[in-house]
Design an enzyme around this catalytic site. Structure first.
Site, short mmCIF file in Angstrom:
data_model
loop_
_atom_site.label_atom_id
_atom_site.label_comp_id
_atom_site.label_asym_id
_atom_site.label_seq_id
_atom_site.Cartn_x
_atom_site.Cartn_y
_atom_site.Cartn_z
N LEU A 35 -0.85 25.86 -8.17
CA LEU A 35 -0.22 25.82 -6.84
C LEU A 35 -1.25 25.63 -5.74
CD1 LEU A 35 2.54 28.58 -7.32
CD2 LEU A 35 2.76 26.12 -7.64
N SER A 126 -5.57 6.46 -12.90
CA SER A 126 -5.30 5.76 -11.65
C SER A 126 -5.90 4.36 -11.70
CB SER A 126 -5.94 6.55 -10.51
OG SER A 126 -5.97 5.76 -9.33
N ALA A 127 -5.27 3.45 -11.01
CA ALA A 127 -5.82 2.10 -10.88
C ALA A 127 -7.13 2.12 -10.11
CB ALA A 127 -4.81 1.20 -10.17
N TYR A 150 -13.62 11.09 -6.79
CA TYR A 150 -12.27 11.24 -7.36
C TYR A 150 -12.03 10.20 -8.45
CZ TYR A 150 -7.36 10.00 -7.80
OH TYR A 150 -6.14 9.66 -8.31
N LYS A 154 -11.48 10.41 -12.81
CA LYS A 154 -10.43 9.76 -13.62
C LYS A 154 -11.09 8.93 -14.72
CE LYS A 154 -6.74 11.31 -11.60
NZ LYS A 154 -5.95 12.33 -12.32
N ASN A 200 -2.31 8.74 2.99
CA ASN A 200 -1.69 7.58 2.36
C ASN A 200 -0.61 6.98 3.26
OD1 ASN A 200 -2.22 9.52 -0.44
ND2 ASN A 200 -3.16 7.52 -0.25
N ARG A 232 -0.94 -3.81 -1.63
CA ARG A 232 -0.93 -2.85 -2.74
C ARG A 232 0.35 -3.01 -3.56
NH1 ARG A 232 -5.18 -2.64 -0.83
NH2 ARG A 232 -6.44 -0.86 -0.22
N GLY A 295 -14.18 1.85 2.42
CA GLY A 295 -13.84 2.03 1.00
C GLY A 295 -12.57 1.30 0.58
C1 UD1 Z 1 -5.39 5.63 -2.14
C2 UD1 Z 1 -6.69 6.00 -2.79
C3 UD1 Z 1 -6.56 5.86 -4.28
C4 UD1 Z 1 -5.40 6.72 -4.77
C5 UD1 Z 1 -4.14 6.33 -4.04
C6 UD1 Z 1 -3.01 7.27 -4.39
C7 UD1 Z 1 -8.38 5.47 -1.09
C8 UD1 Z 1 -9.54 4.62 -0.73
N1 UD1 Z 1 -7.76 5.20 -2.25
O1 UD1 Z 1 -5.15 4.27 -2.45
O2 UD1 Z 1 -7.74 6.23 -4.93
O3 UD1 Z 1 -5.25 6.58 -6.15
O4 UD1 Z 1 -4.34 6.42 -2.64
O5 UD1 Z 1 -1.80 6.72 -3.99
O6 UD1 Z 1 -8.01 6.39 -0.37
N2 UD1 Z 1 -3.16 2.24 5.38
C9 UD1 Z 1 -3.03 2.05 6.74
N3 UD1 Z 1 -2.82 3.13 7.53
C10 UD1 Z 1 -2.75 4.41 7.03
C11 UD1 Z 1 -2.88 4.59 5.63
C12 UD1 Z 1 -3.09 3.49 4.84
O7 UD1 Z 1 -3.10 0.92 7.22
O8 UD1 Z 1 -2.57 5.35 7.82
C13 UD1 Z 1 -3.33 1.05 4.50
C14 UD1 Z 1 -4.63 1.07 3.71
O9 UD1 Z 1 -5.67 0.48 4.43
C15 UD1 Z 1 -4.20 0.26 2.46
C16 UD1 Z 1 -2.72 0.61 2.29
O10 UD1 Z 1 -2.28 1.07 3.56
O11 UD1 Z 1 -4.31 -1.11 2.70
C17 UD1 Z 1 -2.46 1.68 1.26
O12 UD1 Z 1 -3.25 2.83 1.55
P1 UD1 Z 1 -3.04 4.22 0.79
O13 UD1 Z 1 -1.61 4.59 0.78
O14 UD1 Z 1 -4.00 5.20 1.38
O15 UD1 Z 1 -3.43 3.88 -0.73
P2 UD1 Z 1 -4.78 3.24 -1.31
O16 UD1 Z 1 -5.86 3.20 -0.33
O17 UD1 Z 1 -4.40 1.98 -2.01
#
Ligand code: UD1
Length: 339
Positions: A35, A126-127, A150, A154, A200, A232, A295
């Site tokens: 938890l 994870s991818a 992280y 994995k 996210n 994505r 990143g």
């Molecule tokens: C992220 C993690 C990844 C993890 C996954 C879980 C990073 C670098 N990677 O992936 O390791 O397995 O989450 O779901 O953190 N975005 C915005 N504004 C925001 C948030 C995100 O524009 O406030 C964009 C990001 O730049 C990206 C896309 O949305 O292009 C998805 O982002 P996010 O949901 O954080 O996932 P990942 O970065 O793909």
């Protein structure tokens, strides 16, 4: 046949949805979770969705004595291992905490499994193990390399499980490489409940929709993608959960270790997601363009063929379902699990 499954991290986002699918397939579930990033009330919600009982024990999987007791108490056929820390940014700040927890938990779990002759495991990978992809879509033979601690946990857990599989007679393992899980159970009773301001994309959009955050920051509009924003492979968490059942069926009948992508095979940009959310939920999502997030990569989406060929699984829910279910969860639970 798999009758009883130990689910580590079963109170988390993907774990809880998987517990629901297991119970609905009449599999007994033993859920363990410390938890640290989830709430006890999740367990009651899983019970009310399914109308079934599950056994819950609050413990950290690194605690060998307590975990061993669970294996003593129940006749466990297989394990699904979700428990682990998962915040990329935090892993960069506190790498030792991530390596210690995420690797120790995997090792301790495998030790207890060996002691009690349990030799089937599905692992939540994870991818992120593909790092910066050279080509998309990514299939399971793509190069692996990580860009943060992280991701390495994995990657290393995958390696530990592969080596254990080689050394353990009759062992079978599936390493599931998730793309971007979003959405929530249609009941609105379980969903994603991030701590603090979400990192996210979809949880962030949900909080903008709820009026808790003013606008979405779109991290970069100068990527080499159709509209310049990051692309994505978003996958509905219920589809993902169902993938774990298919993986269990597979390891019940086959030996050895396989990695399998769980994605839809479709890439959507940040602006595609914003539009889909607005359409699905009828709510305007204001956004502003910000610099790229360090990143981040331009494009990531799965080649999901192996999951279909090996497991007979494919994603069925579309981006509209993902957005609508996430919005429904947000509306029904403005403060998440809240306690
Ligand atoms: C992220 C993690 C990844 C993890 C996954 C879980 C990073 C670098 N990677 O992936 O390791 O397995 O989450 O779901 O953190 N975005 C915005 N504004 C925001 C948030 C995100 O524009 O406030 C964009 C990001 O730049 C990206 C896309 O949305 O292009 C998805 O982002 P996010 O949901 O954080 O996932 P990942 O970065 O793909």
């Amino acid at each position: 046949m798999v009758k009883t499954v130990l689910v580590t991290g079963g109170a988390g986002f993907i774990g809880s949805h998987t517990c629901v699918e297991l119970l609905e397939s009449n599999i007994s579930v033993i859920c363990v979770d410390d938890l640290s990033n989830s709430k006890q009330s999740v367990v009651d919600r899983i019970k009310s969705i399914t109308g079934k009982e599950l056994s819950f024990h609050k413990l950290n999987v690194c605690d060998e004595t307590q975990l061993d007791r669970i294996f003593e108490m129940y006749d466990i056929d297989a394990v699904i291992h979700f428990a682990g820390y998962k915040a990329v940014g935090q892993s960069v700040e506190k790498p030792l905490m991530y390596y210690q927890n995420n690797l120790n938990s995997t090792i301790t779990l495998l030790k207890c499994m060996a002691k009690h002759n349990v030799n089937r495991i599905v692992f939540s990978s994870s991818a992120t193990v593909y790092g910066v992809p050279k080509v998309v879509p990514m299939n399971e033979t793509a190069d692996t390399w990580c860009t943060n601690p992280y991701g390495w946990t994995k990657y290393m857990s995958e390696q530990i499980i592969k080596d254990w599989c080689v050394a353990t007679p009759n062992a079978s393992a599936i390493l599931l490489r998730y793309f971007n899980p979003i959405g929530a159970h249609f009941s609105g009773l379980i969903g994603e409940d991030p701590n603090g301001i979400p990192n996210n994309l979809l949880p962030y959009i949900c909080q903008v929709a709820a009026g808790k955050l003013e606008y979405l920051r779109v991290f970069g509009d100068d990527y080499d993608t159709a509209d310049g924003t990051g692309v994505r492979d978003y996958i509905h968490v219920v589809d993902l959960a169902k993938g774990h059942l298919k993986a269990l069926e597979y390891i019940d009948a086959n030996k050895g270790c396989q990695c399998v992508n769980l994605g839809t095979g479709k890439g959507y940009s940040v602006l595609d997601v914003v539009k889909a959310y607005q359409t699905a939920c009828g709510i305007d999502i204001p956004y502003r363009i910000y610099p790229r997030r360090s990143g981040d990569i331009a494009t990531s989406y799965a080649d999901p063929k192996k999951a279909y060929e090996l497991l007979g699984w494919k994603a069925e829910r579309d981006l509209n379902d993902m957005c609508a279910s996430a919005y429904n969860w947000q509306k029904m639970n403005p403060n998440g699990y809240g306690d």
